[in-house]
Scaffold this active site. Structure first.
Site, PDB file in Angstrom:
ATOM      1  N   HIS A 160      44.969  28.397  43.621  1.00  0.00           N
ATOM      2  CA  HIS A 160      44.456  29.585  42.912  1.00  0.00           C
ATOM      3  C   HIS A 160      44.158  29.271  41.446  1.00  0.00           C
ATOM      4  CE1 HIS A 160      47.176  32.144  45.872  1.00  0.00           C
ATOM      5  NE2 HIS A 160      46.161  31.567  46.506  1.00  0.00           N
ATOM      6  N   HIS A 194      40.119  34.961  45.012  1.00  0.00           N
ATOM      7  CA  HIS A 194      41.333  34.428  45.617  1.00  0.00           C
ATOM      8  C   HIS A 194      41.619  32.983  45.156  1.00  0.00           C
ATOM      9  CE1 HIS A 194      44.084  34.007  49.363  1.00  0.00           C
ATOM     10  NE2 HIS A 194      44.287  32.988  48.546  1.00  0.00           N
ATOM     11  N   HIS A 199      44.608  24.051  49.257  1.00  0.00           N
ATOM     12  CA  HIS A 199      44.216  25.387  48.824  1.00  0.00           C
ATOM     13  C   HIS A 199      45.033  25.759  47.594  1.00  0.00           C
ATOM     14  CE1 HIS A 199      43.457  29.632  48.695  1.00  0.00           C
ATOM     15  NE2 HIS A 199      44.710  29.914  48.964  1.00  0.00           N
ATOM     16  N   GLU A 206      30.200  15.524  34.210  1.00  0.00           N
ATOM     17  CA  GLU A 206      31.036  15.058  35.315  1.00  0.00           C
ATOM     18  C   GLU A 206      30.759  15.737  36.669  1.00  0.00           C
ATOM     19  OE1 GLU A 206      32.970  12.794  34.299  1.00  0.00           O
ATOM     20  OE2 GLU A 206      34.680  12.619  35.638  1.00  0.00           O
TER      21      GLU A 206
HETATM   22  O1  2HA Z   1      50.189  30.595  50.761  1.00  0.00           O
HETATM   23  O2  2HA Z   1      47.820  31.060  48.902  1.00  0.00           O
HETATM   24  O3  2HA Z   1      46.273  32.224  50.676  1.00  0.00           O
HETATM   25  C1  2HA Z   1      49.836  31.629  49.940  1.00  0.00           C
HETATM   26  C2  2HA Z   1      48.367  31.665  49.793  1.00  0.00           C
HETATM   27  C3  2HA Z   1      47.612  32.429  50.773  1.00  0.00           C
HETATM   28 ZN    ZN Z   2      45.806  31.615  48.533  1.00  0.00          ZN
END
Ligand code: 2HA
Ligand code: ZN
Length: 271
Positions: free
Chosen positions: A141, A210, A139, A169
């Site tokens: 950002h 997010h 995950h 691509e």
């Molecule tokens: O860990 O990115 O979504 C911090 C984050 C929460």
């Molecule tokens: Zn996050």
């Protein structure tokens, strides 16, 4: 016993977090990674009978009992992982009750796993059913992906089509497309369940305003998925507001996929 800091999985984790930080994707404590490991991966490096702490998870991960995960810690900065892995990472095993994580190494300052553990483990459960070689959930950002969710419709089909169209691509790297969730409160079982549901169809799930989740069979593949979506989003953010005179057509995307022998979400192109 060999030194765990020299384990290949540790080096991959340190490299990934350092690269993501330097790409500007993971400010402060943003982002988290979980890396599925098996007994044979970890036993040369740790005594798997020595549990340091048992940490409650508050959700059911019965399907993952006995599996090991190297995970980033809550509140920890990707920037710091390469310099102090033992404080910023933890190696956990899902205990026999399915709701407790047994800490075997790391989180040396008394820390615990990422607040996003529900989304990670629920995604692992789904992706393992699709691909037994699956190992990594990541995950992050990335700036342009997050920016794009402010100005682009959030349905899977249109979002995927736009990113596929940004450069050659994209459809080759993620022919299965992109799942998109509306803004939700993060760190909850609810967003974990919604993410895992999307993971039934996609290896990439975007959380509006997010960030992004990626899933893959190793660190490189998963990183590469996110990197390619971010490249597409960056291109789109550069040209979307300009008068566009040339595009890749749906027919051209279809020809490209065919010539690479790729099966893609053809219902996402109106051919
Ligand atoms: O860990 O990115 O979504 C911090 C984050 C929460
Ligand atoms: Zn996050």
């Amino acid at each position: 016993m060999r030194k765990i800091l020299e384990a290949p999985f540790m080096k991959e984790m340190c490299d990934a977090t350092a690269n993501m930080y330097r790409l500007g994707w993971d400010e402060r404590n943003g982002g988290n990674i979980s890396y599925l490991l098996y007994e044979e991966d970890v036993s040369p490096f740790i005594d798997t009978t020595k549990v340091i702490r048992a940490i409650p998870m508050n959700f059911d991960a019965t399907e993952l009992i006995g599996k090991y995960f190297l995970v980033t810690g809550t509140g920890k900065y990707f920037k710091n992982v390469e310099y102090d892995a033992e404080e910023n990472l933890g190696l956990i095993r899902i205990a026999k009750d399915g709701t407790t994580a047994e800490l075997l190494w790391g989180f040396a300052d008394g820390g615990r796993f990422t607040s996003e553990l529900p989304a990670h483990l629920m995604s692992h459960m789904v992706r393992l059913k699709k691909d037994p070689k699956h190992r990594v959930v990541m995950h992050s950002h990335p700036t342009n992906i997050v920016a794009m969710t402010h100005v682009h419709p959030l349905d899977d089909k249109n979002f995927t089509r736009t990113i596929w169209g940004t450069c050659t691509e994209c459809i080759v790297v993620f022919p299965d497309g992109i799942g998109v969730l509306p803004w939700m409160v993060c760190g909850t079982n609810e967003i974990g369940e919604a993410t895992a549901k999307k993971m039934e169809d996609y290896r990439i799930v975007i959380w509006a305003q997010h960030g992004i989740y990626g899933a893959g069979k190793d660190m490189d593949e998963t990183f590469g998925l996110i990197e390619t979506v971010e490249k597409g989003a960056e291109l789109w953010m550069k040209y979307a507001a300009l008068p566009i005179v040339n595009r890749i057509s749906n027919r051209q995307l279809d020809n490209l996929a065919k010539s690479f022998g790729i099966t893609y979400r053809s219902d996402f192109l109106d051919l």
